[in-house]
Design an enzyme around this catalytic site. Structure first.
Site, short mmCIF file in Angstrom:
data_model
loop_
_atom_site.label_atom_id
_atom_site.label_comp_id
_atom_site.label_asym_id
_atom_site.label_seq_id
_atom_site.Cartn_x
_atom_site.Cartn_y
_atom_site.Cartn_z
N GLU A 319 0.86 -1.20 0.00
CA GLU A 319 0.00 0.00 0.00
C GLU A 319 0.88 1.24 0.00
O GLU A 319 0.73 2.13 0.84
CB GLU A 319 -0.90 -0.01 1.23
CG GLU A 319 -1.56 -1.36 1.49
CD GLU A 319 -2.37 -1.42 2.78
OE1 GLU A 319 -1.89 -0.91 3.80
OE2 GLU A 319 -3.49 -1.96 2.72
N CYS A 415 -9.88 -0.03 8.17
CA CYS A 415 -9.32 1.27 8.49
C CYS A 415 -10.10 2.40 7.87
O CYS A 415 -10.33 3.43 8.50
CB CYS A 415 -7.86 1.34 8.05
SG CYS A 415 -7.60 0.82 6.35
#
Lengths: 648, 648
Positions: A319, A415
């Site tokens: 990521e 998240c």
């Protein structure tokens, strides 16, 4: 504490939003997202992966038997939810919700050790292994989110319990990590505690918290390298994979001291959270070297590593950021959380330097990627915000499987949804800043905000239908006259604008770094108006962005537009836009609750041959192109989408 | 064996190549690659990963103490090398090399068990686990390569020892796997044994070997699924990762019976090897259903899943096919071995059906990807043959790290170099086939080949400077007159050609599926000449190939061209070719030992702004484009390369 100067630039605390564009998002968060996420945290959503978050706390508190569930940093989901709740309560009182939050806080307290430690993973599963793997296990990350939530909850409700829990934990951490010789030289694997501790300092005025934040910033990447030592101690074995994997210091932004870092690297969310903390410390301590490092990194992101939507993170592998001008549209990551973190960073840079470049980036990420992250039903979310989607590729291409073609329900690693919730409920903090008796307007959002200027109260009521139109009106509500400066951001996309004061055009255009400064004695009920011309423009990338060679994006004001299959055709790569023809705006009340669609002239490539390769003989037929705002994409079923369009 | 009919189409065994283009490659294989690989197999190359191949055999034979090294299928490297040696010895006698090969064969024999089993991994490391994991552990794959090498060695030298070793092993395998109720229903994880057993049948005439091959083809993908059962027995634990991973049946081409498969899926090399075996069995058994399945899959590859270079395998994840029209140029796999396997498949299809589409694909893969796979020094190899390279991306982008910007030395998993060697040393087998007294010419390669037509010997001497020029001359050397048909492939790229017989133009153009048939009584010293016009053409992809939208490739005859940074500039994506201007050919003796360069007119995008995003205002400056043959790329240091070029 003498060596730290308190910055004189503060965001405005009490802002009430009344805005056509944002109002519905904030309502959605209050009415749908927060209750829905509470169900998620309690594993009560059918057909969604369980969160385990509450269950973990109950087990850690001894209220329930069972196994720890979810990620090692699962606690942070509850903290992020509580932070959103706090912001929500601030502008939207709700005793029932507050009672639920209070109960959750009691649960956290019950899970807290006598020494202050709170972490359900380690308490339940590996009580002897606290802090053994800072790089991967994220105890300090969870604490960071706890602090942020506790501060917000204290600010919203005046209740101290959660704040005290957080302070007890920090006080304990402060005995373990720090610059003193007897303390360990660790710092978090996933940053966030740096900016959280600055917030804790702001409400407690306890300089120990600021010092601890500064320590985490200063220590990172120093030799001997803590992550390297820790890695060797655990023999390289990864917590997640239970097998040896190489240590990647740049991925952890720990390859060199932060003041020497010039380029955004590694995990994108952690990076922008760290840069936010760096900017906080630079502001609090007047650290010019740190400020310079922040600006250098910000420029690197803005000039070389940011998608046109304000998204960052070019690869799903970790990521992460990759390298300059590497901005693939279809294998992109552009995580919603990373755009939110970039907003945190930009907001903090605006406190250091009132330059519109920061607010332009903030606006770009906010109006395009954050809004794209959440479906218009508040129940489905994108973690990855691609700029090009082909559903078949998302299903079948191994390098595009992370690119979901439809927003998903609550994820196991959840998240983004709580991050969107806490950003939108605190959106008021991003509209203005105040510095040296100047009120800076960064965002055009209908709102009411209270300031204290020259020790006198000033209330500014902003009304606007931005971003549909470029007009915003500011009415000053004051009990007495007050001479000060009111500054308005002229967005970079805006080429023509006019300012009116009490309906008369104001021509003394004092412009600095993209802010127009109006200095005068303001009278009660004075009206300042800005009228920005919003044009539809075709935007090209720097030629070094290979993914966009031969392509343009269509933008209107702060909004990036995109083509969807449903409005155009399959295989969007066969469409070309005619750059010589004007793009027309057309309000369509039927589309997604009403949207300004853009209509462009172009061509579509047609082929008579079924062959894979043929002699060049391309036929182009006229084609009418329809574009919708990017943030609205993916709300009408599966289909292709593309931001960048070939031009002719 | 009655139920199997021997196909009447056979490749020509004894072909001697004398060709400007291929001669230097074959010399390189004989003089450099084969000796170099022998050093590699013996771990005697400095700065290269050890192979362990010979060492493993020595340990298995009890001649040395030690641990098994390398991949579970490391043995296959020695077999592939021996196969190349065999082909080499056939046309290039070399007693020293033969002595080395004989020693290696003695070593293999010494490592063979009393029951016939040979596999150094299982013999050394897990003697009790033979056949427990056919899906991953590739014992049958290694045996397949052993058979291919043994047959080639027998054909080249007349020595039986290696063939006997292979037969003993197969005889043993035949007691374990097969259609009979008491035998296990397994088949290889990595195919190759299917076509190998057909070769073994051809030299031994033992129909048991053909039946075993047919069994492996027939059984694959049948229910109950063997791989599923085996997977459950080993509790899903992967041999390589020692952890549970999901079973992917399509990846293993075992998701349905092969006759029902319509689309190329899964690991590309295994797939094309299997299709080759299917085509062999279809030919040997006159199985129309199997032949139809082969043609359907071949068409799927040719029409939807093949790079313009003849490369296949669109993803590095599993080195696999993905889905129709997914042909990314920069994240491509296009393994050299897969192109070689596609050549095997096409060659076998040519025996089933004399349609030029098979030879066109064969030629495309051979002249572009196989040649690209090996450096002009014979010591460096590409496994992945990308169509677009940017060295920085290869270094920094996680999805492009497998795309090496420079050819590498011998790898740990060294499949490609020995595969290139065995293909090039056996290239003579691909030029002609013979069927029903027709000699089919598929490739234009200078050579001398012996045929038996109407029971009379015919020697055809081909001379040509293809692919530089399109002329090929065939002289027939015969002791008596002979009436037969001589067929010449007219490549799909060739729009104009002339045929001459004894210097007179031959106008009776009997064309069928791209082959021109000349039927006459041939006299000794007759001369047939074909003169094909080789034009430089711009080629476009089907618009469904998104990666190539707005782009063309430049081709000249069978050769695909590419742009390299060294001849053009950095950022090749900023170059546009002007499709209205002619492309000029220019022989350059200075480039890579001499090459026909192509010179095209075009433009280069320049930008005055350093910004990442700016209002569309693209400036295009004239630019002279230089292209070189794709197979020559990467021989002049690090730099960008691109096959597909934007057009204007």
């Amino acid at each position: 504490m003498d060596k730290f100067l308190t910055s004189e630039v503060l965001p405005i605390k009490s802002v009430e939003i009344k805005d056509d564009f944002w109002g519905k998002y904030i309502d959605l968060v209050n009415e749908v997202v927060i209750p829905y996420q509470w169900e998620a945290l309690n594993d009560r959503l059918p057909d969604a992966e369980p969160s385990y978050a509450i269950k973990n706390f109950r087990i850690a508190a001894g209220l329930e038997e069972g196994e720890f569930g979810g990620m090692v940093f699962q606690d942070s989901d509850l903290y992020k939810w509580l932070e959103a709740v706090a912001y929500s309560l601030e502008t939207n009182p709700n005793p029932e919700l507050m009672a639920i939050a209070d109960e959750a806080i009691d649960l956290i307290e019950a899970a807290q050790g006598d020494d202050g430690y709170v972490n359900t993973y380690f308490t339940i599963k590996e009580p002897d292994k606290r802090w053994y793997n800072l790089c991967e296990c994220h105890e300090l990350y969870c604490l960071g989110h706890m602090i942020e939530a506790a501060v917000a909850y204290y600010n919203a409700t005046g209740k101290r319990k959660f704040l005290d829990i957080a302070c007890r934990f920090v006080d304990y951490v402060d005995t373990i990590f720090g610059p003193e010789p007897h303390k360990a030289k660790g710092y978090p694997g996933h940053q966030v505690i740096e900016m959280a501790l600055v917030k804790l300092y702001d409400v407690t005025n306890n300089s120990k918290y600021l010092a601890l934040s500064k320590y985490f910033i200063d220590q990172r990447g120093q030799e001997p390298n803590y992550f390297k030592e820790e890695y060797e101690k655990r023999d390289g074995v990864s917590h997640f994979l239970k097998t040896k994997i190489p240590l990647d210091l740049p991925y952890n932004q720990a390859h060199k001291p932060v003041r020497e870092q010039e380029v955004a690297v590694g995990h994108a969310v952690r990076a922008v959270y760290m840069y936010s903390g760096m900017a906080d410390i630079a502001a609090k301590t007047n650290d010019e070297t740190l400020k310079k490092a922040c600006e250098t990194i910000f420029n690197n992101i803005k000039d070389k590593q940011m998608y046109i939507t304000g998204g960052v993170g070019s690869t799903a592998h970790g990521e992460a950021f990759t390298y300059d001008y590497d901005l693939p549209n279809d294998t992109v990551y552009s995580e919603t959380c990373a755009a939110i973190g970039l907003i945190f960073f930009a907001q903090r840079m605006l406190k250091l330097d009132q330059d519109r470049k920061y607010a332009d980036v903030l606006e770009r990420a906010l109006y395009n990627t954050v809004t794209s992250g959440m479906a218009l039903d508040g129940r489905h979310f994108f973690y990855v915000n691609p700029l090009e989607v082909q559903p078949e590729a998302s299903e079948k291409s191994p390098i595009k499987r992370h690119v979901k073609a439809e927003r998903q329900k609550w994820y196991g690693c959840a998240c983004c949804p709580p991050n969107v919730a806490r950003l939108l409920t605190s959106l008021g903090q991003y509209i203005y800043t105040e510095s040296n008796d100047t009120i800076f307007t960064h965002l055009y959002i209908g709102s009411k905000a209270d300031f204290t200027v020259n020790n006198k109260k000033v209330t500014v009521k902003q009304t606007t239908n931005y971003p549909s139109e470029g007009k915003a009106t500011f009415v000053f509500d004051m009990s007495e006259n007050n001479e000060f400066t009111f500054a308005l951001r002229i967005p970079e996309w805006c080429k023509n604008y006019k300012i009116f004061i009490n309906n008369e055009e104001y021509r003394e255009l004092d412009l600095n770094k993209g802010y127009l400064y109006i200095t005068r004695e303001f009278l009660n009920s004075d009206v300042v108006e800005i009228s920005m011309e919003i044009e539809t423009v075709l935007v090209a990338s720097n030629p070094l962005v290979r993914a966009n060679a031969g392509k343009v994006a269509i933008c209107r004001g702060p909004l990036v537009y995109c083509l969807e299959e449903i409005d155009n055709c399959k295989n969007l790569s066969s469409i070309l836009i005619d750059t010589s023809k004007p793009v027309k705006e057309q309000y369509n009340p039927e589309v997604l609750g009403g949207a300004i669609e853009l209509k462009a002239s172009g061509y579509i490539v047609s082929s008579e041959s079924q062959d894979l390769y043929t002699s060049f003989n391309v036929k182009e037929m006229p084609f009418n192109i329809t574009a919708i705002p990017y943030f609205m994409w993916g709300n009408r079923g599966l289909g292709e989408m593309s931001v960048w369009i070939r031009y002719k």
